[in-house]
Design a protein around this motif. Structure first.
Motif, PDB file in Angstrom:
ATOM      1  N   GLY A 193       0.813  -1.214   0.000  1.00 16.71           N
ATOM      2  CA  GLY A 193       0.000   0.000   0.000  1.00 16.71           C
ATOM      3  C   GLY A 193       0.843   1.258   0.000  1.00 16.71           C
ATOM      4  O   GLY A 193       2.026   1.243   0.341  1.00 16.71           O
ATOM      5  N   ASN A 194       0.194   2.348  -0.375  1.00 11.94           N
ATOM      6  CA  ASN A 194       0.925   3.608  -0.341  1.00 11.94           C
ATOM      7  C   ASN A 194       0.551   4.391   0.918  1.00 11.94           C
ATOM      8  O   ASN A 194      -0.315   3.982   1.703  1.00 11.94           O
ATOM      9  CB  ASN A 194       0.656   4.421  -1.602  1.00 11.94           C
ATOM     10  N   THR A 195       1.187   5.511   1.092  1.00 19.25           N
ATOM     11  CA  THR A 195       1.034   6.261   2.338  1.00 19.25           C
ATOM     12  C   THR A 195      -0.405   6.687   2.571  1.00 19.25           C
ATOM     13  O   THR A 195      -0.933   6.619   3.688  1.00 19.25           O
ATOM     14  CB  THR A 195       1.946   7.501   2.299  1.00 19.25           C
ATOM     15  N   ASN A 196      -1.077   7.109   1.504  1.00 20.64           N
ATOM     16  CA  ASN A 196      -2.458   7.560   1.670  1.00 20.64           C
ATOM     17  C   ASN A 196      -3.368   6.419   2.099  1.00 20.64           C
ATOM     18  O   ASN A 196      -4.265   6.592   2.929  1.00 20.64           O
ATOM     19  CB  ASN A 196      -2.971   8.175   0.363  1.00 20.64           C
ATOM     20  N   GLU A 197      -3.131   5.263   1.495  1.00 22.30           N
ATOM     21  CA  GLU A 197      -3.941   4.103   1.876  1.00 22.30           C
ATOM     22  C   GLU A 197      -3.725   3.760   3.340  1.00 22.30           C
ATOM     23  O   GLU A 197      -4.657   3.465   4.093  1.00 22.30           O
ATOM     24  CB  GLU A 197      -3.569   2.903   1.005  1.00 22.30           C
ATOM     25  N   LYS A 198      -2.475   3.808   3.735  1.00 20.78           N
ATOM     26  CA  LYS A 198      -2.172   3.490   5.134  1.00 20.78           C
ATOM     27  C   LYS A 198      -2.828   4.492   6.068  1.00 20.78           C
ATOM     28  O   LYS A 198      -3.351   4.146   7.132  1.00 20.78           O
ATOM     29  CB  LYS A 198      -0.654   3.504   5.354  1.00 20.78           C
ATOM     30  N   ARG A 199      -2.806   5.727   5.663  1.00 19.45           N
ATOM     31  CA  ARG A 199      -3.417   6.777   6.480  1.00 19.45           C
ATOM     32  C   ARG A 199      -4.922   6.541   6.600  1.00 19.45           C
ATOM     33  O   ARG A 199      -5.509   6.668   7.685  1.00 19.45           O
ATOM     34  CB  ARG A 199      -3.134   8.129   5.811  1.00 19.45           C
ATOM     35  N   LEU A 200      -5.538   6.208   5.446  1.00 17.75           N
ATOM     36  CA  LEU A 200      -6.979   5.932   5.452  1.00 17.75           C
ATOM     37  C   LEU A 200      -7.288   4.750   6.365  1.00 17.75           C
ATOM     38  O   LEU A 200      -8.228   4.771   7.163  1.00 17.75           O
ATOM     39  CB  LEU A 200      -7.454   5.644   4.024  1.00 17.75           C
ATOM     40  N   TYR A 201      -6.460   3.731   6.240  1.00 15.36           N
ATOM     41  CA  TYR A 201      -6.641   2.527   7.057  1.00 15.36           C
ATOM     42  C   TYR A 201      -6.562   2.881   8.541  1.00 15.36           C
ATOM     43  O   TYR A 201      -7.391   2.467   9.361  1.00 15.36           O
ATOM     44  CB  TYR A 201      -5.552   1.531   6.653  1.00 15.36           C
ATOM     45  N   GLU A 202      -5.583   3.708   8.894  1.00 13.78           N
ATOM     46  CA  GLU A 202      -5.410   4.105  10.292  1.00 13.78           C
ATOM     47  C   GLU A 202      -6.589   4.951  10.756  1.00 13.78           C
ATOM     48  O   GLU A 202      -7.088   4.791  11.876  1.00 13.78           O
ATOM     49  CB  GLU A 202      -4.098   4.881  10.437  1.00 13.78           C
ATOM     50  N   ASP A 203      -7.066   5.842   9.868  1.00 16.53           N
ATOM     51  CA  ASP A 203      -8.225   6.670  10.220  1.00 16.53           C
ATOM     52  C   ASP A 203      -9.445   5.805  10.503  1.00 16.53           C
ATOM     53  O   ASP A 203     -10.227   6.073  11.423  1.00 16.53           O
ATOM     54  CB  ASP A 203      -8.533   7.654   9.091  1.00 16.53           C
ATOM     55  N   LEU A 204      -9.611   4.776   9.666  1.00 13.92           N
ATOM     56  CA  LEU A 204     -10.770   3.894   9.867  1.00 13.92           C
ATOM     57  C   LEU A 204     -10.658   3.155  11.201  1.00 13.92           C
ATOM     58  O   LEU A 204     -11.648   2.952  11.909  1.00 13.92           O
ATOM     59  CB  LEU A 204     -10.870   2.890   8.712  1.00 13.92           C
ATOM     60  N   ILE A 205      -9.428   2.766  11.522  1.00 13.44           N
ATOM     61  CA  ILE A 205      -9.234   2.076  12.811  1.00 13.44           C
ATOM     62  C   ILE A 205      -9.573   3.013  13.961  1.00 13.44           C
ATOM     63  O   ILE A 205     -10.278   2.648  14.916  1.00 13.44           O
ATOM     64  CB  ILE A 205      -7.782   1.567  12.921  1.00 13.44           C
TER      65      ILE A 205
END
Lengths: 266, 427
Positions: free
Chosen positions: B14-26
């Motif tokens: 994944g890229n940084t934005n995806e990781k950020r989105l994933y973390e936001d969802l968590i």
């Protein structure tokens, strides 16, 4: 045969005495300058108890679950009772004392007690090793390896016994190793033996005011020849008075014998 | 062979934005399903470098953070058990927190033993359950590098074994637990004040020759009957003396040779003289003028037949009168002082007033040493509640445990000729 009710509370008193020895142990905590900033009197309780009481006492409100336990604390219990043959005494020896409020007319008496070793364990549970060491150090130097307490075992007979409490051993558990999710517990277990005595029932007897012995040259053929009568002097003395004895020795050659039924010589 | 750059934008999947989105969802999920908990960082007070522990740890910060309890069907562990030390609650659980949220809310080198991550030994307070948990282990690799990052911490916790640590977070709900459960006896030390119950009066005010008032410095407390006031005695009175002057056969003036002191009423001026007809006469009509109890002048009577003055006598002022006063009570406090006798011959003096001891100070402890001024010193009897040990129900003390005073039972049982040597310390 054994139905005569009595209860000297011997082991209960022993337990109270044992517990009381450790009821004022302190743990002090110092800051980096050496000033005492906390002083904790270590809680102590007899460990075995009704389970429902434990829960109701310590968790009367079911919201009182703030902590797992508060530390440090100590518990103790009787772990064994064993006859000690090495301290056996003759069984017919009587211990007598004047009964209170009987004006010296009646004696309490009791036979030789039986020696028993009562084993106790004292448990110390602390959160830190330092607290544990403080507690242990306040206990161990007094036992060499015994510490003797005087216990009023049978008050009605004024029996006060020195009871040595012997420190047999110490086991120490500091369960720090293993997984990080396992709790660490610092627990000392001190085992003691109290060498006490258990007394039977106390009985009462009247005071013997006259003793008469008839002496014979030979029995059963011959008649009594000499009579020794011992009475207290003065004769009105009671058991709790200061008195001496009058010994009367009488020789006979009248060929009679004493009849205890009629209290006459026949 | 390198990873596929269409799916992996650098560090892991994944890229940084995806990781950020994933973390936001968590974080969103934790906020929805989690609980409000307080994170209490441990402060080491006196670390024992030999035994590797700190008995005096304190907790003086708290950070509200959402946490998700992973064990949804109750706690792991043995729950409530009874052992040699009474009731013990062995309950374990795992809290899941967002790394980013924790770093935003809590992470600070000043508050943490080790910054940058949650610390083992820190405490989590969960208001919902009214429970404290101690972090035993911080698991930072679960779930294991999903999408190439580690967005959460899992805090493996057990219910806290409390050892009288200080709780000064400022959150009353947390801090009051220390009051309830701490076994620290020094917390229950009460400092008694030494002092007096008596009222304190100032020096009596003298105007002219008399006492006019007595100021109240403090009214004292607890009086049932009014204290007795005693004002120091004045100086002795002095008889004034005067001589008369003639102008021809007329008495013209008087010369005051001694003004005297302590005149509370006008004295009689007796002039014995030889008249022009050679008879001896007496005149008492001259008028004295008093100022502050002293004779300052005499207005001569009309006497025109004087041949010579035989004598001038000023009558005695009498004995000096000691002033007296009474205290007036209002609700056990001295609120005013009435001067009942203003006295005489106080001119130029600084009298003192003594107030009788307040013997109504019930319940106070009289100190052995009186103060220098003779006023008795007391331990002030304030209404305080003195508690020597936590009220926490059980296992507190053999005495309360047994339901009666085993110490006194032990007195019956034990025959200590000296004191109990075990920990029976003076502190």
């Amino acid at each position: 045969m054994f139905g005569k009710y009595f209860y000297n509370e011997s082991m209960r008193k022993m337990t109270v005495a044992f517990g009381q020895l450790f009821n004022s142990i302190q743990v002090k905590r110092v800051d980096s300058s050496g000033n005492v900033v906390q002083s904790i009197k270590v809680p102590l309780a007899y460990a075995p108890k009704e389970k429902f009481l434990t829960r109701l006492d310590q968790q009367p409100n079911l919201d009182n679950r703030e902590f797992a336990i508060t530390l440090p604390r100590m518990g103790f219990e009787i772990t064994g009772i064993a006859y000690d043959g090495s301290r056996k005494l003759t069984r017919v020896q009587k211990y007598k004392t004047v009964k209170a409020d009987a004006a010296g007319k009646i004696l309490n008496y009791n036979y030789t007690p039986v020696p028993y070793n009562i084993s106790y364990s004292l448990y110390v549970f602390t959160a830190t090793a330092e607290s544990g060491l403080q507690i242990i150090e306040q206990i161990l130097p007094f036992f060499q390896p015994d510490y003797t307490v005087s216990i009023k075992q049978v008050p009605e007979l004024n029996i006060v016994r020195d009871v040595p409490i012997i420190l047999n051993g110490i086991t120490y558990e500091d369960s720090y190793d293993g997984s990080y999710t396992n709790r660490r517990a610092v627990i000392y277990t001190l085992t003691f033996t109290a060498k006490t005595y258990l007394y039977g029932p106390a009985s009462t007897q009247k005071v013997i005011k006259e003793v008469q012995s008839d002496l014979f040259t030979d029995t059963p053929v011959s008649k009594r020849e000499t009579r020794i009568v011992i009475t207290p002097n003065p004769t009105s003395a009671d058991a709790d008075d200061d008195f001496g004895f009058t010994t009367t020795i009488t020789d006979f050659n009248d060929a009679k014998n004493y009849n205890p039924t009629t209290d006459t010589d026949e | 062979m390198a990873v596929n750059h269409y799916f992996q934008g650098g560090n892991g999947i994944g890229n940084t934005n995806e990781k950020r989105l994933y973390e936001d969802l968590i974080i969103e999920g934790l906020k929805i399903y989690g609980h409000d908990c307080y994170y209490l960082p441990r402060t080491l007070v006196n670390r024992d470098l030999i035994l590797g522990e700190d008995s005096l740890s304190k907790f003086d910060d708290s950070y509200l953070l959402e946490m998700y309890m992973e064990t949804t069907e109750g706690f792991a562990g043995e729950q409530e058990i009874i052992n040699k030390f009474g009731l013990e609650i062995r309950e374990d659980t795992t809290f899941m927190i967002s790394k980013r949220r924790w770093q935003d809310q809590v992470d600070h080198p000043a508050t943490l033993i080790v910054d940058g991550r949650p610390n083992e030994g820190d405490i989590i307070y969960m208001p919902l359950m009214n429970s404290f948990f101690e972090i035993q282990f911080v698991q930072d690799q679960e779930p294991f590098f999903q999408l190439g990052n580690l967005p959460v911490y899992k805090l493996r916790c057990t219910r806290w074994e409390y050892s009288s640590e200080r709780l000064d977070t400022g959150i009353n709900e947390i801090d009051e637990k220390e009051t309830t459960y701490s076994l620290d006896q020094l917390q229950y030390q009460t400092s008694l004040e030494s002092g007096t119950f008596g009222a304190v009066l100032g020096s009596p005010v003298v105007i002219g020759d008399v006492v006019t008032s007595i100021p109240i410095i403090s009214g004292g407390e607890g009086y049932v009957t009014a204290p007795t006031l005693t004002i120091s005695a004045p100086s002795a009175t002095i008889n004034a003396t005067a001589s008369a002057n003639l102008t021809g056969n007329t008495l013209s003036t008087f010369t005051i040779t001694n003004a005297g002191r302590g005149y509370s009423s006008s004295p009689t001026i007796t002039v014995v003289y030889v008249a022009t007809d050679s008879t001896t006469k007496t005149n008492t009509a001259s008028t004295p003028v008093l100022t502050n109890g002293q004779l300052t002048s005499i207005t001569p009577a009309s006497m025109t037949d004087v041949l010579s003055i035989t004598s001038v006598t000023v009558s005695s002022p009498g004995s000096a009168v000691t002033a007296s006063a009474t205290a007036v009570l209002t609700s056990g406090v001295v609120t005013s002082v009435n001067i009942t006798v203003d006295g005489s011959s106080y001119l130029g003096l600084s009298p003192t007033v003594t107030i009788s001891e307040n013997t109504d100070a019930s319940g106070a402890l009289l100190l052995e040493n009186d103060s220098a001024d003779g006023e008795k010193q007391y331990f002030i009897n304030e209404d305080f509640a003195l508690q020597t040990q936590s009220t926490y129900a059980s296992n507190i003390d053999l005495d309360s445990e047994a339901g009666f005073d085993t110490a006194s039972v032990a007195d019956d049982v034990l025959d200590f000729t000296e004191r109990n040597p075990f920990g029976d310390v003076d502190f």
